[in-house]
Structure formats: C-alpha cells, structure tokens
Design an enzyme around this catalytic site. Structure first.
Site, mmCIF file in Angstrom:
data_model
loop_
_atom_site.group_PDB
_atom_site.id
_atom_site.type_symbol
_atom_site.label_atom_id
_atom_site.label_comp_id
_atom_site.label_asym_id
_atom_site.label_seq_id
_atom_site.Cartn_x
_atom_site.Cartn_y
_atom_site.Cartn_z
ATOM 1 N N ASP A 1 0.848 -1.200 0.000
ATOM 2 C CA ASP A 1 0.000 0.000 0.000
ATOM 3 C C ASP A 1 0.885 1.251 0.000
ATOM 4 O O ASP A 1 1.812 1.357 0.810
ATOM 5 C CB ASP A 1 -0.893 -0.024 1.246
ATOM 6 C CG ASP A 1 -2.053 0.964 1.168
ATOM 7 O OD1 ASP A 1 -1.866 2.067 0.617
ATOM 8 O OD2 ASP A 1 -3.135 0.638 1.679
ATOM 9 N N HIS B 1 -0.398 4.520 0.027
ATOM 10 C CA HIS B 1 -1.079 5.726 0.533
ATOM 11 C C HIS B 1 -0.441 6.198 1.837
ATOM 12 O O HIS B 1 -0.398 5.435 2.802
ATOM 13 C CB HIS B 1 -2.560 5.430 0.753
ATOM 14 C CG HIS B 1 -3.274 5.075 -0.511
ATOM 15 N ND1 HIS B 1 -3.370 3.775 -0.961
ATOM 16 C CD2 HIS B 1 -3.911 5.845 -1.424
ATOM 17 C CE1 HIS B 1 -4.043 3.763 -2.102
ATOM 18 N NE2 HIS B 1 -4.381 5.008 -2.417
ATOM 19 N N SER C 1 -5.442 -4.089 2.162
ATOM 20 C CA SER C 1 -4.614 -3.794 3.342
ATOM 21 C C SER C 1 -5.272 -4.235 4.636
ATOM 22 O O SER C 1 -4.595 -4.502 5.627
ATOM 23 C CB SER C 1 -4.308 -2.294 3.409
ATOM 24 O OG SER C 1 -3.593 -1.917 2.264
#
Ligand code: B1M
Length: 219
Positions: A102, A104, A155
């Site tokens: 991930d 972000h 996630s």
C-alpha cells in the site's frame, strides 16, 4: 469563491499555483486554524477526489496531482499547528507504517504530525512496509505502540495477517497495535480482529482519535 472553497477546489484540480497565498489568507485574514483548514477544507477536497476516481470520472495522474497539492498544503500548515510547548521528554513512542503493498501515506503522515506535535515520539518508517520491518523498527526503538495505516481493502487483510504474525512470533503482548485507514471499519477491528488477536488492537477513525488512544495504549 470564498477561500475555504478555493482550497477545496485546489485539491480537486491539483492546482499548486497560489496555494501558499490562499493558505495565508485562510489563516491570517479569515482566522482559520491550521488544523481546521486541513480537516474542513483540504480533506473535503480529497473526499471529492476519491469519489470522482471511484466513479471513473478522474484518472490516476490527476489523483496524484491532488495528492501532491495536499502534501504541500499540509507541509506549509505544519509549522502553524498547535503544539504542546515545554513538555519535557516524550509521552511515549510509536512506530508508524503503511502496510505491505500500500502506497497511501497522506493519512499516516498526518497522524505523524498530530502525534509529534502533541508530545509523542514517532518513528515513521514509510510505505509498503512488511511486518518484519515494522517489528524490527519497534524493537530497535523500543517503541510503546505499533501503528499501521492502509487504505486499500487488500490492506485490511494484510493487517489481519500482520496481527497473526505478531501472535505466532509470541509478540502480541509486547506492543499494543493502533490501526487506521479508510478501508477499515470499527466493527472489523474491534470485533473481528480484536477477537482473533491475543494482544490489544484499537481502531482510530482519524488522526485525533489516534492521538486520544495513545495515552491508554502507552503503558
Ligand atoms: Co488511491 N485509492 N490508489 N491513490 N486513493 C483510494 C484509497 C480509493 C478508495 C479510491 C477509490 O477508488 N475511490 C481506492 C481503494 C479501493 C479499494 O481498495 N477498495 C484506491 C485505489 C484503487 C488506488 C490504486 C490501486 C489505483 C491504481 O493504481 N489503479 C493505487 C494503489 C497503489 C498501492 O497502494 N499499491 C492508488 C494510488 C493512489 C495515489 C498514488 C494516486 C494517491 C496516493 C498518494 C499518497 O498517499 N502519497 C491516491 C489517493 C490520493 C487516493 C484517495 C483519493 C485519497 C487518499 C487520501 O490521501 N486521503 C483515496 C480515496 C479515499 O480515501 N477516499 C484513494 C486523505 C487522507 C488524510 O485520508 O489516508 O484515510 P486517510 O487518513 C485518515 C484516516 O483514515 C485516519 O486518519 C486520517 C485523517 O485524520 N488514518 C489513521 C489513516 N491512517 C491512520 C493510522 C492511524 C490512525 C488513523 O494509526 C496508526
């Protein structure tokens, strides 16, 4: 447009030019607090970006531009955010990471800023971090808490696997775990994950809930 809406527009349009002037105007002329600008204007803009992208009405490179404006705005506002002055030493420490797979990191970095400004020591080890790296950092810094962020639905599964890994390594009781990110829900963390994990795991809806949870988690 009023400056607040202009700031939302900048996030949506990915428009950097004039950002600093608008932020100054919001703070100095309109008297908005730096954190309120983040929460009430910038995050509102980001919400729209997410909706447009989700509906296929915005392409990825433009989302990236929006993210850049968001990051820049947060960096410009950070020096003006309220800090706990004169608190001697740290109230505790946390290793903070975006989980494996991930990328972000805007939310995670916001959590970093809020915790740091409120007297906690944050070891922010970045994005796409496997649980082995998170554990290593927590050991190295003798952290009080492990914090994981992740925005993808995928996630939430990785977080579950990470908790299983902590358990199987006999480390579940060593660090309480704080989880956050848009794809999580309170029920998933506090019922499902907490039910299978033999340590403590808590959910933070936003950076401020993360801050409030730090005190009971640091022991
Ligand atoms: Co992506 N992305 N993205 N993206 N992106 C989402 C998450 C998505 C919901 C958009 C959508 O479809 N509507 C969707 C996920 C769908 C899903 O999993 N079901 C998505 C997708 C699909 C993707 C890609 C797969 C797209 C692609 O490549 N086809 C790809 C993923 C790559 C990867 O990770 N492997 C991708 C890429 C990107 C960009 C790189 C372009 C960019 C990220 C840039 C960056 O972070 N450096 C990006 C962005 C910007 C978004 C949206 C639009 C905005 C995210 C954001 O920054 N929000 C997002 C849509 C959305 O979330 N609505 C989306 C602002 C931020 C402050 O909020 O991180 O939620 P957030 O943090 C909050 C709380 O969650 C909490 O506090 C913060 C607020 O105070 N919090 C914590 C977060 N972590 C915490 C930890 C804590 C405590 C609280 O304690 C440890």
């Amino acid at each position: 447009l009023p400056v607040g809406e202009r700031l939302q527009r900048r996030i949506i349009d990915g428009e950097l030019k004039g950002l600093e002037d608008d932020l100054d105007q919001a703070r100095l002329v309109e008297g908005m607090k730096a954190l309120d600008i983040v929460n009430d204007q910038l995050l509102e803009g980001m919400k729209v970006v997410g909706e447009l992208f989700g509906k296929g009405e915005m392409q990825l490179p433009f989302v990236l531009q929006s993210a850049e404006v968001m990051k820049k705005a947060v960096a410009l506002l950070e020096p003006h955010m309220e800090k706990i002055e004169g608190s001697s030493g740290s109230k505790g420490s946390i290793v903070l990471a975006t989980v494996r797979g991930d990328v972000h990191d805007i939310g995670k970095n916001l959590v970093d800023i809020i915790l740091t400004n409120n007297g906690y020591t944050v070891h922010n080890i970045g994005i796409k971090q496997p649980i082995s790296a998170i554990i290593e950092a927590a050991e190295q810094h003798d952290a009080d808490v492990i914090g994981m962020s992740g925005l993808l639905v995928k996630s939430t599964v990785v977080m579950k696997e990470n908790l299983e890994e902590l358990s199987s390594r006999g480390l579940a009781k060593r660090w309480p775990v704080l989880l956050g990110g848009a794809a999580l829900t309170r029920t998933y963390v506090e019922d499902d994950l907490a039910g299978m994990f033999d340590g403590e795991v808590r959910y933070a809806r936003d950076a401020f809930e993360g801050l409030r949870l730090m005190e009971p988690l640091v022991r």
